[in-house]
Scaffold this active site. Structure first.
Site, PDB file in Angstrom:
ATOM      1  NE  ARG A  13     -14.360   4.960  10.816  1.00 22.40           N
ATOM      2  CZ  ARG A  13     -14.096   3.693  11.077  1.00 22.40           C
ATOM      3  NH1 ARG A  13     -13.004   3.139  10.609  1.00 22.40           N
ATOM      4  NH2 ARG A  13     -14.930   2.971  11.795  1.00 22.40           N
ATOM      5  N   GLY A  14      -8.509   7.200   9.570  1.00 24.43           N
ATOM      6  CA  GLY A  14      -7.360   7.631   8.782  1.00 24.43           C
ATOM      7  C   GLY A  14      -6.108   6.859   9.159  1.00 24.43           C
ATOM      8  CG  ASN A  15      -2.488   7.689   6.944  1.00 23.43           C
ATOM      9  OD1 ASN A  15      -2.332   8.634   7.708  1.00 23.43           O
ATOM     10  ND2 ASN A  15      -2.340   7.808   5.633  1.00 23.43           N
ATOM     11  CE  LYS A  54      -3.200  -3.552  14.136  1.00 24.48           C
ATOM     12  NZ  LYS A  54      -4.113  -2.591  13.613  1.00 24.48           N
ATOM     13  CG  ASP A  55      -4.436  -4.513   8.661  1.00 25.99           C
ATOM     14  OD1 ASP A  55      -5.068  -4.281   9.708  1.00 25.99           O
ATOM     15  OD2 ASP A  55      -3.561  -3.762   8.205  1.00 25.99           O
ATOM     16  CB  SER A  73      -9.963  -0.438  17.880  1.00 23.93           C
ATOM     17  OG  SER A  73     -10.084  -1.597  18.662  1.00 23.93           O
ATOM     18  CG  LEU A  74     -16.168  -1.869  17.172  1.00 27.38           C
ATOM     19  CD1 LEU A  74     -17.081  -2.940  16.577  1.00 27.38           C
ATOM     20  CD2 LEU A  74     -16.989  -0.652  17.578  1.00 27.38           C
ATOM     21  NE  ARG A  75      -7.996  -4.918  19.696  1.00 27.09           N
ATOM     22  CZ  ARG A  75      -7.093  -4.090  20.212  1.00 27.09           C
ATOM     23  NH1 ARG A  75      -6.795  -4.138  21.492  1.00 27.09           N
ATOM     24  NH2 ARG A  75      -6.466  -3.218  19.445  1.00 27.09           N
ATOM     25  NE  ARG A  76      -6.073  -0.086  19.605  1.00 30.42           N
ATOM     26  CZ  ARG A  76      -5.620   0.246  18.399  1.00 30.42           C
ATOM     27  NH1 ARG A  76      -6.242   1.165  17.682  1.00 30.42           N
ATOM     28  NH2 ARG A  76      -4.557  -0.348  17.903  1.00 30.42           N
ATOM     29  CB  THR A 119      -9.865   4.161  19.819  1.00 24.20           C
ATOM     30  OG1 THR A 119      -9.593   2.880  19.242  1.00 24.20           O
ATOM     31  CG2 THR A 119     -11.106   4.053  20.698  1.00 24.20           C
ATOM     32  CB  CYS A 145     -12.588  -5.226  11.966  1.00 25.95           C
ATOM     33  SG  CYS A 145     -10.931  -5.645  11.436  1.00 25.95           S
ATOM     34  CB  THR A 201      -4.858  10.863   8.778  1.00 26.97           C
ATOM     35  OG1 THR A 201      -4.331  10.675   7.479  1.00 26.97           O
ATOM     36  CG2 THR A 201      -6.134  11.678   8.705  1.00 26.97           C
ATOM     37  NE  ARG A 202      -6.503   5.962  12.730  1.00 30.99           N
ATOM     38  CZ  ARG A 202      -6.983   4.784  13.034  1.00 30.99           C
ATOM     39  NH1 ARG A 202      -6.936   4.358  14.273  1.00 30.99           N
ATOM     40  NH2 ARG A 202      -7.498   3.993  12.117  1.00 30.99           N
ATOM     41  NE  ARG A 238      -3.099   0.034   3.156  1.00 27.09           N
ATOM     42  CZ  ARG A 238      -3.466   0.240   4.404  1.00 27.09           C
ATOM     43  NH1 ARG A 238      -3.312  -0.700   5.296  1.00 27.09           N
ATOM     44  NH2 ARG A 238      -3.998   1.375   4.780  1.00 27.09           N
TER      45      ARG A 238
END
Length: 358
Positions: A164-166, A95-96, A144-147, A142, A258, A169-170, A23
């Site tokens: 969101r974003g890379n 993880k992806d 992430s639902l997990r976090r 975040t 996810c 960006t975050r 990517r």
């Protein structure tokens, strides 16, 4: 090998050309470069070419991406390039990658895991604080639902919102606006980017267990390319492979992804593999968590290779003892079955429905 290419160097010597798909984000490129360097050291005669993939995802609105998942979109685009022989291998964050890969693909190497834990990155105005000492109603970012599920339960005075974003960006959203007091990111990504100095706090398993495969890089290849498989297999890190097989087997049995809060923690100690796994409701109020262990001791006998093409939750590791891999996979299944017997399915079904309705 299909798609095999060669190139001639200045001395007229023909060398094999291997194309690595990546990517275009900065982190993806850093991760791919690190793998290319390792391969170059091991195989100096091979010519490596890195192919940056663009995707229609760049043009899709954030709202649409949040539904299909930006990373899964990129993963599919990279697999398409692999299928068409445009590239020979692809570097991913493990993880992806889904626990079931499309037919014809396999994970040929799982590299030594970076720190798999999550990290707290504070807004510059909050330097010196921790999640415990941030003021009431501070907003934590975040995606992430997990976090979020774990941290809502552990830090009820805080509020959690999507970001969101890379990575770039975050961090920009955190630093340049006042919307967030802190954000939660994977420690591994920050370290690979050279941003260790931004880490204010590493969250241990008592605060936040990590995602399946977090911190490990994976090399995806065509399953039929045995020479490429053999070439990359030397990059397997045995402990990481066994830990991640157990984690991925656990997630696959739970039919998680996810879109549901599933978390793990693994450890190898004295030839024992320990796996802790948990499922959560979206707000963290309902949860199930258990730990199991198995022996991964090997008698170092050279095994008869019954089936060269055996995959375990998408991972091919022919150069490692089969029984240890089987034991790791069974550990993940057994732990998932234990949680399912205690009601994990119901917790995850409600979490999935609530998330889909958001």
């Amino acid at each position: 090998m299909s798609g095999e290419t060669s190139s001639q160097n200045a001395n007229g010597k023909v060398s094999r050309l291997i194309r690595i798909g990546t990517r275009k984000s900065q982190l993806a490129r850093i991760q791919t470069d690190s793998v290319a360097e390792k391969l170059k050291r091991l195989y100096p005669d091979v010519h490596l070419e890195i192919v940056g993939m663009t995707t229609t995802g760049d043009k899709i609105l954030d709202t649409a991406l949040s539904k299909i998942g930006e990373k899964s979109l990129f993963t599919k685009e990279l697999e398409t390039a692999l299928e068409r022989n445009e590239v020979d291998l692809v570097v991913h964050s493990l993880k992806d990658l889904p626990t079931t890969l499309p037919p014809g693909f396999t994970i040929g190497a799982v590299l030594k895991r970076e720190n798999p834990h999550d990290a707290v990155v504070l807004h510059p105005k909050n330097m010196g604080k921790s999640l415990d000492t941030l003021p009431d109603k501070s907003v934590i970012g975040t995606s992430s639902l997990r976090r979020a599920a774990q941290l809502k339960k552990r830090f009820p005075h805080l509020e959690f919102k999507d970001i969101r974003g890379n990575l770039n960006t975050r961090l920009k959203k955190l630093d340049e606006k006042d919307d967030f007091s802190a954000i939660i990111l994977a420690a591994a990504g920050l370290r690979r980017m050279g941003w260790d100095s931004r880490v204010s706090q590493i969250l241990g398993p008592e605060d936040c267990m990590y995602a399946v495969g977090q911190g490990a890089l994976a090399i995806e290849v065509r399953a039929r390319d045995e020479d490429i498989l053999e070439m990359v297999s030397v990059l397997h890190d045995p402990d990481t492979v066994l830990r991640c097989i157990a984690e991925r087997a656990f997630l696959r049995r739970l039919e998680g992804g996810c879109s549901v809060p599933v978390a793990v923690h693994t450890e190898v100690k004295d030839s024992q593999l320990y796996l802790t796994g948990a499922v959560y409701s979206l707000d963290g109020s309902d949860s199930l968590k258990e730990t199991m262990q198995t022996s991964i001791a090997s008698d170092n006998k050279v095994e008869e290779r019954v089936d060269e093409r055996v995959q375990r939750v998408g991972v091919t590791a022919n150069n490692m003892p089969g029984p240890a891999q089987d034991a790791s996979e069974k550990l993940g299944l057994d732990l998932a079955n234990l949680l399912l017997s205690k009601g994990a399915k119901e917790i995850l079904t409600v979490a999935r429905q609530l998330n889909d309705a958001r």
